[in-house]
Motif scaffolding. Structure first.
Motif, PDB file in Angstrom:
ATOM      1  N   GLN A  86       0.844  -1.178   0.000  1.00  0.00           N
ATOM      2  CA  GLN A  86       0.000   0.000   0.000  1.00  0.00           C
ATOM      3  C   GLN A  86       0.890   1.242   0.000  1.00  0.00           C
ATOM      4  O   GLN A  86       1.783   1.381   0.818  1.00  0.00           O
ATOM      5  N   VAL A  87       0.624   2.134  -0.930  1.00  0.00           N
ATOM      6  CA  VAL A  87       1.391   3.368  -1.036  1.00  0.00           C
ATOM      7  C   VAL A  87       0.725   4.439  -0.180  1.00  0.00           C
ATOM      8  O   VAL A  87      -0.484   4.636  -0.242  1.00  0.00           O
ATOM      9  N   HIS A  88       1.530   5.131   0.590  1.00  0.00           N
ATOM     10  CA  HIS A  88       1.010   6.209   1.435  1.00  0.00           C
ATOM     11  C   HIS A  88       1.710   7.512   1.081  1.00  0.00           C
ATOM     12  O   HIS A  88       2.937   7.539   0.919  1.00  0.00           O
ATOM     13  N   LEU A  89       0.934   8.559   0.978  1.00  0.00           N
ATOM     14  CA  LEU A  89       1.455   9.896   0.748  1.00  0.00           C
ATOM     15  C   LEU A  89       0.975  10.779   1.897  1.00  0.00           C
ATOM     16  O   LEU A  89      -0.212  10.759   2.237  1.00  0.00           O
ATOM     17  N   VAL A  90       1.870  11.540   2.467  1.00  0.00           N
ATOM     18  CA  VAL A  90       1.528  12.410   3.587  1.00  0.00           C
ATOM     19  C   VAL A  90       1.969  13.828   3.255  1.00  0.00           C
ATOM     20  O   VAL A  90       3.161  14.094   3.078  1.00  0.00           O
ATOM     21  N   GLU A  91       0.977  14.725   3.171  1.00  0.00           N
ATOM     22  CA  GLU A  91       1.264  16.131   2.914  1.00  0.00           C
ATOM     23  C   GLU A  91       1.401  16.894   4.225  1.00  0.00           C
ATOM     24  O   GLU A  91       0.782  16.527   5.234  1.00  0.00           O
ATOM     25  N   SER A  92       2.180  17.944   4.179  1.00  0.00           N
ATOM     26  CA  SER A  92       2.311  18.840   5.327  1.00  0.00           C
ATOM     27  C   SER A  92       2.720  20.216   4.825  1.00  0.00           C
ATOM     28  O   SER A  92       3.071  20.374   3.651  1.00  0.00           O
ATOM     29  N   GLY A  93       2.654  21.189   5.726  1.00  0.00           N
ATOM     30  CA  GLY A  93       3.118  22.524   5.380  1.00  0.00           C
ATOM     31  C   GLY A  93       2.030  23.535   5.115  1.00  0.00           C
ATOM     32  O   GLY A  93       2.312  24.717   4.905  1.00  0.00           O
ATOM     33  N   GLY A  94       0.778  23.098   5.113  1.00  0.00           N
ATOM     34  CA  GLY A  94      -0.301  24.047   4.900  1.00  0.00           C
ATOM     35  C   GLY A  94      -0.488  24.936   6.112  1.00  0.00           C
ATOM     36  O   GLY A  94       0.135  24.743   7.159  1.00  0.00           O
ATOM     37  N   GLY A  95      -1.337  25.924   5.949  1.00  0.00           N
ATOM     38  CA  GLY A  95      -1.610  26.826   7.059  1.00  0.00           C
ATOM     39  C   GLY A  95      -2.283  28.089   6.601  1.00  0.00           C
ATOM     40  O   GLY A  95      -2.771  28.170   5.471  1.00  0.00           O
ATOM     41  N   CYS A 144       5.397  16.595   0.522  1.00  0.00           N
ATOM     42  CA  CYS A 144       4.663  15.344   0.341  1.00  0.00           C
ATOM     43  C   CYS A 144       5.682  14.214   0.431  1.00  0.00           C
ATOM     44  O   CYS A 144       6.536  14.082  -0.456  1.00  0.00           O
ATOM     45  N   THR A 145       5.562  13.416   1.463  1.00  0.00           N
ATOM     46  CA  THR A 145       6.472  12.291   1.650  1.00  0.00           C
ATOM     47  C   THR A 145       5.765  11.007   1.258  1.00  0.00           C
ATOM     48  O   THR A 145       4.617  10.770   1.652  1.00  0.00           O
ATOM     49  N   VAL A 146       6.452  10.192   0.465  1.00  0.00           N
ATOM     50  CA  VAL A 146       5.868   8.986  -0.100  1.00  0.00           C
ATOM     51  C   VAL A 146       6.492   7.765   0.559  1.00  0.00           C
ATOM     52  O   VAL A 146       7.699   7.732   0.804  1.00  0.00           O
ATOM     53  N   SER A 147       5.660   6.742   0.805  1.00  0.00           N
ATOM     54  CA  SER A 147       6.152   5.546   1.486  1.00  0.00           C
ATOM     55  C   SER A 147       7.070   4.727   0.589  1.00  0.00           C
ATOM     56  O   SER A 147       7.867   3.924   1.088  1.00  0.00           O
ATOM     57  N   GLU A 148       6.932   4.894  -0.730  1.00  0.00           N
ATOM     58  CA  GLU A 148       7.838   4.232  -1.656  1.00  0.00           C
ATOM     59  C   GLU A 148       8.678   5.295  -2.360  1.00  0.00           C
ATOM     60  O   GLU A 148       8.330   6.461  -2.347  1.00  0.00           O
ATOM     61  N   GLY A 149       9.765   4.891  -2.966  1.00  0.00           N
ATOM     62  CA  GLY A 149      10.622   5.836  -3.652  1.00  0.00           C
ATOM     63  C   GLY A 149       9.874   6.627  -4.706  1.00  0.00           C
ATOM     64  O   GLY A 149       9.116   6.072  -5.495  1.00  0.00           O
ATOM     65  N   ILE A 150      10.077   7.947  -4.692  1.00  0.00           N
ATOM     66  CA  ILE A 150       9.312   8.784  -5.619  1.00  0.00           C
ATOM     67  C   ILE A 150       9.660   8.473  -7.068  1.00  0.00           C
ATOM     68  O   ILE A 150       8.838   8.696  -7.961  1.00  0.00           O
ATOM     69  N   PHE A 151      10.828   7.942  -7.316  1.00  0.00           N
ATOM     70  CA  PHE A 151      11.198   7.608  -8.682  1.00  0.00           C
ATOM     71  C   PHE A 151      10.569   6.291  -9.136  1.00  0.00           C
ATOM     72  O   PHE A 151      10.766   5.868 -10.268  1.00  0.00           O
ATOM     73  N   SER A 152       9.814   5.635  -8.233  1.00  0.00           N
ATOM     74  CA  SER A 152       9.033   4.461  -8.621  1.00  0.00           C
ATOM     75  C   SER A 152       7.835   4.855  -9.468  1.00  0.00           C
ATOM     76  O   SER A 152       7.222   3.994 -10.106  1.00  0.00           O
ATOM     77  N   PHE A 153       7.513   6.126  -9.450  1.00  0.00           N
ATOM     78  CA  PHE A 153       6.314   6.609 -10.128  1.00  0.00           C
ATOM     79  C   PHE A 153       6.689   7.424 -11.357  1.00  0.00           C
ATOM     80  O   PHE A 153       7.726   8.056 -11.409  1.00  0.00           O
TER      81      PHE A 153
END
Length: 117
Positions: free
Chosen positions: A1-10, A22-31
């Motif tokens: 399962q791929v998870h993406l977590v965004e942060s930094g809003g406000g 945006c941090t991805v649970s798998e390597g971003i170059f996998s996509f």
């Protein structure tokens, strides 16, 4: 399962800046591509910026010259630097990771950006 977590809003005043991550649970170059979208209240989802595995970058007209997408493979993180923010940039911003081979796009939960006038 791929998870993406965004942060930094406000909340930021017009003319200010924010950097979304945006941090991805798998390597971003996998996509094949990583992208930022946004959805403002009562509006359709809008593509803001994309960056492909081949480093091609695309911006929506509304983002050109103000927003900048980048990535850090070592951190499996994609960024969206947003400058000269306007009230009309207020939206929930979503990160996505696209796998064109599988025909799948993965999404994060979104991060709220509010720009006050």
């Amino acid at each position: 399962q791929v998870h993406l977590v965004e942060s930094g809003g406000g909340l930021v005043q017009a003319g200010g800046s924010l950097r979304l991550s945006c941090t991805v649970s798998e390597g971003i170059f996998s996509f094949n591509a990583m992208a930022w979208y946004r959805r403002a209240p009562e509006k359709e989802r809008e593509l803001v910026a994309t960056i492909t595995s081949g480093n091609k970058i695309h911006y929506a007209d509304s983002a050109k010259g103000r927003f900048f997408i980048s990535r850090d493979g070592a951190r499996d993180t994609v960024y969206l630097q947003m400058n000269s923010l306007k009230p009309e940039d207020t939206a929930v911003y979503y990160c996505s990771a696209g796998d064109y081979v599988l025909g799948v796009e993965y999404w994060g939960q979104g991060t709220q950006v509010t720009v006050s006038s």
